[in-house]
Write a protein that holds these residues in place. Structure first.
Motif: not given
Lengths: 598, 598
Positions: A311-312, A367-370, A411-413
């Motif tokens: 999602i991110a 995004t990249q961190g996750a 994803g939410v943030d």
């Protein structure tokens, strides 16, 4: 429209999460770099060209319950068929049952892309793959030979039935019961809620895995058994027999993932068959059902983490594209003519405004961190089947709650920031940013809420090997910070010092937690569990971005990676000191403030 | 179900935001403490008993466009009628036109409660009140006598028409045109989008205020004029005449506030009347339309801030109620039998889990902080009409962007935490937590995105009186921290030192911004605008909670207030150091990372 970032994914897998050294070291059999690229490219193509275009209709139509049957959105049954025929259901399954036996890293990368295309679509097959894992690990030979080939091929799908109205995270109080029939089969009676893809028209048969309690079972979680309950009984020749006494009573009206049918399943009310009771077969041993579920729980949690990454990524792509097109106001220093051809005030694309750039870069970092954290977790799972199995199993255990929680929070943030970047257009459903915001919100909840992940992290994962696994990991992170310092690269800015400070925050919080747990002060430790989990995720984000920035693979993107790493170090990691403080100093005021909630 | 927190609201108004000293000082005419309580109690009753029960049907049915007319949700027209007959539309309007001339503080408190009941319902009257303000300040006597009495009574509603497809925040490029007719009227032609309550069946007539450009107008924002365009022309005797050439072309399909019709309005396409052109009357002077809008823009921004407070309050109430009922797991130290009467594992209500308590307390802090900031802003507006007008006008100007942004961000964050506390039930629409999450998301966007608020704060509000207004405000905040220290109250924990540290962060960031602006480095200053705005809001939250905790009004709630204040100081304010760092050290890496977005 989403375009799978295949190059970024391949880079992260290989040069950040450990795939390249694993391939070089021969840890992944005869898997080649070329095959990895070919699989990623084709998975990305499928996600981009086949899945993503059907996301919007899935959201708008949703899954619909008509006369006890679930009708999936237009085009989705054909999409599923194409997906299964592409072999995507069988990536990681054992070759014994038609699977391809590929590493988990490739699976999570593909999962990310399919979920970016449509989270509501991708969640279905994910559960089937979980059911396959549980069955492969614990099913009898008869069950395996009857069900696994068709589940691995995707001809039949699976579902996981855990939750009951009063038993969500706490499975010990479940009421669904199973009666022995004396012929090796059981009859099940009860109600399960929130059953994802419990009913649909993708496949002719659905293989439900159902937790239930035997009449003489001990109380609590030690009295739960796992059963296989097919929607249609299977004849000896493999053809479908009579309808089993299991059906979908209703589906939920949810905030998001509308295309995913969330079913209330009724077992054994006599609607089908000669006598009431859904016919089931035991998987594993009686009263050992939870152990069977744990087999796949870590992978399921990581799979949900992939939804957060997905999602991110989708939200970030959409926001950047919009911010380049949309003009509004005049950014400081903007010299361009503006998209309006000089009319009015010479507006700049909104991406030129520092505040919008800050939002987009924050989205990129999260995004990249996750992505890096989730891939590193998958890598640990893969490595845990080889030498140094204990080390890697501990690493996978430690990373799983962080991967699940950090990625789903991201994803939410990120989806929320994506709506904000779109301004008023973000609030209109047709734009698609709002769908991502709605879809994203379930991921921090299911497969164990992120609060439960934090409890798991602090009470079970931190203490692995008496805290020494964690300490070893922190030493590895310090090496990355040291290398960033030794690189002496102006483009990295203050990365080394800020990353080192963040790692020290993590270390201080970790040691405080270990000491507090050792003193038996569980409530105090748990008061800081969520801040600690976030702290860990942020530190890993900084470290993995630095690792990527330090890897020169000659693709001309070093400058970009260094710049994003520096932004993360100088604009995001500053949060770690506050999080450490909440862990080590926050419990007292939290406990004292309970009276406010009375 | 929402229950208006009338006591908490009254306490915050009087003892935190300044109403009590203003009443005592005679700054608010003959308004009495008793009348304040009576108004708040009745507004709260109306919100709780009349508005809130119709929120869900409004969300489910939404506003529907049928043959060019908007049908509002079942029960809503009667609700509006009751609301107007209760006199709620006329609270702050001038007695000259039937208004009650009450302070703005009472209006925002009532607004909060109605928005908690249903944000989609409350937004409509809010816009009418804005239109009344603009007309009262700038309309001709003829316009005022013709329209204001019926708008103040609520017999007619108003709408504000600013946005066009390519002119959202940047009004300079708008294309709607107005032609002079030589008889004092104008004909308008154009399209407006995102017009809230542009069409509905609440009232017989709708008074549109429309921004448009005259043929010979200068380019940009200095060439915009404001017009009054009624849906039905008004005869000399006040009765309704012919339908004007203005209609609703379509309504948006939005993420939330479904009951609020968001209209695309077409002016002058010839659908109604003898010749094309919507008949309009000039409000104020030609080409001075934006100045007329600015009259009400600050109040409108504060009104949107109230939506943030409102959603946060409603979400917090719902989450606390659920967390007390729902049992799951066994919290550390939990001794109770559990709601399941001893069956299973003796589960505790989830509110007993430290992680859930942390979420709920964070929700409480953000809600109460946002409430105090918005009320303090309304207080400054009220005081700006009396002695020390300049001081209070500057205070209102400074607080407006913080109130709008901090409260609306709090709305989103608290609503999201509310969904999380509900677990899987939060994702089901019937629970209502998801509606708040959807409704909340528009507030950081409309009436100037929160990023635009941050630009306003840094470039126009910070430099008021060369920064001295801000410095004086910081000195006031320091006094609160000092009093917290002098109180020597163990219940306040480290409030004094932590609040003082947070104020120092605010001061350092403020001075850095002022110096950077003075050097002409606008891009550098704006890079930190959003973190600065957040920093300011957090410091005010800490300070206002402390002010409340220090006010002993003999209501027996001192312990609660001290505990929440301490939790904020020791668990929330730790964020300020990171925000300061982003302001003073973040611009370089943000600028360098722009290449990532290319």
């Amino acid at each position: 429209m989403y375009k799978a970032p295949v190059e970024e994914i391949a880079f992260t897998l290989k040069h950040v999460a450990g795939l390249a050294p694993a391939l070089d070291g021969g840890h992944l059999g005869d898997l080649s770099d070329d095959l990895v690229d070919a699989i990623l490219t084709e998975a990305g193509r499928f996600a981009t060209e086949e899945v993503a275009p059907l996301a919007e209709i899935g959201d708008r139509q949703g899954a619909r319950l008509v006369d006890g049957a679930v009708k999936m959105p237009d085009g989705w049954p054909a999409l599923y068929k194409a997906w299964a025929e592409g072999g995507w259901n069988s990536l990681t399954a054992s070759p014994d049952f038609g699977g391809q036996g590929l590493p988990h890293m490739l699976h999570v990368a593909a999962l990310e892309m399919w979920n970016s295309g449509s989270m509501a679509f991708a969640i279905g097959p994910t559960l089937t793959i979980g059911a396959i894992e549980a069955l492969a690990a614990h099913g009898s030979d008869h069950l395996k030979s009857t069900y696994l080939p068709k589940m691995v091929s995707g001809e039949w799908m699976g579902s996981m039935n855990l939750t009951e109205p009063h038993a969500g995270s706490d499975l010990g109080v479940m009421k669904t019961r199973a009666e022995r029939r004396g012929d090796g089969t059981y009859r099940l009676f009860g109600q399960k809620i929130f059953i994802t893809y419990g009913e649909h028209d993708f496949t002719d048969n659905i293989v439900h895995l159902v937790l239930a309690r035997l009449p003489d079972a001990p109380a609590g979680t030690r009295g739960i058994s796992l059963f296989l309950v097919p929607k249609f009984l299977v004849n000896d020749d493999g053809s479908l027999g009579a309808r089993n006494d299991a059906h979908c009573h209703s589906i939920e009206h949810k905030l998001g993932i509308h295309g995913s049918p969330t079913c209330t399943m009724i077992y054994g009310d006599g609607r089908f068959g000669d006598e009431p009771g859904a016919i089931g077969w035991l998987v594993g041993e009686e009263n050992r059902g939870l152990a069977c579920m744990f087999t796949m729980m870590n992978n399921a949690r990581l799979a949900v983490g992939m939804q957060g990454v997905a999602i991110a990524e989708a939200a970030t792509q959409k926001a950047i594209a919009y911010a380049k097109e949309r003009t509004q106001g005049k950014a400081p220093g903007w010299q361009g003519a503006g998209k309006d051809g000089g009319q009015g005030s010479g507006m700049s694309p909104i991406i030129e405004h520092p505040d919008v750039a800050r939002m987009l870069l924050t989205m990129k970092v999260l995004t990249q961190g996750a992505r890096a954290i989730t891939y590193a977790c998958a890598h640990a799972v893969d490595m845990s089947h080889g030498v140094e199995a204990k080390h890697w199993a501990e690493r996978a255990s430690l990373l799983t709650p962080i991967a699940k929680s950090f990625a789903t929070d991201a994803g939410v943030d990120v989806a929320s920031l994506g709506v904000q970047v779109h301004g008023g257009m973000g609030y209109i459903e047709e734009t698609g940013a709002a769908r991502l915001y709605r879809d994203a919100r379930i991921a921090p909840i299911y497969e164990g809420t992120n609060g439960i992940q934090a409890i798991d992290l602090v009470t079970r994962k931190l203490p692995l090997s008496d805290g020494d696994h964690l300490r070893g990991f922190i030493a590895e992170l310090r090496e990355i910070a040291a290398k960033a310092g030794q690189a002496n690269a102006p483009a990295l800015g203050e990365t080394a010092t800020r990353l080192e400070a963040a790692i020290s925050d993590l270390e201080a919080a970790s040691e405080w937690l270990l000491a507090t747990l050792a003193e038996g002060k569980q409530a105090e430790a748990l008061a800081g569990a969520t801040p600690y989990q976030r702290l860990f995720g942020l530190v890993l984000t900084g470290a993995y971005l630095a690792k990527g920035a330090l890897a020169d693979v000659g693709d001309g993107r070093n400058g970009e990676r260094a710049a994003l790493c520096r932004f993360a170090a100088e604009n995001i990691l500053s949060e770690t000191a506050a999080l450490r403080d909440r862990v080590v100093s926050g419990a007292g005021s939290l406990e004292a403030a309970r009276l406010v909630l009375e």
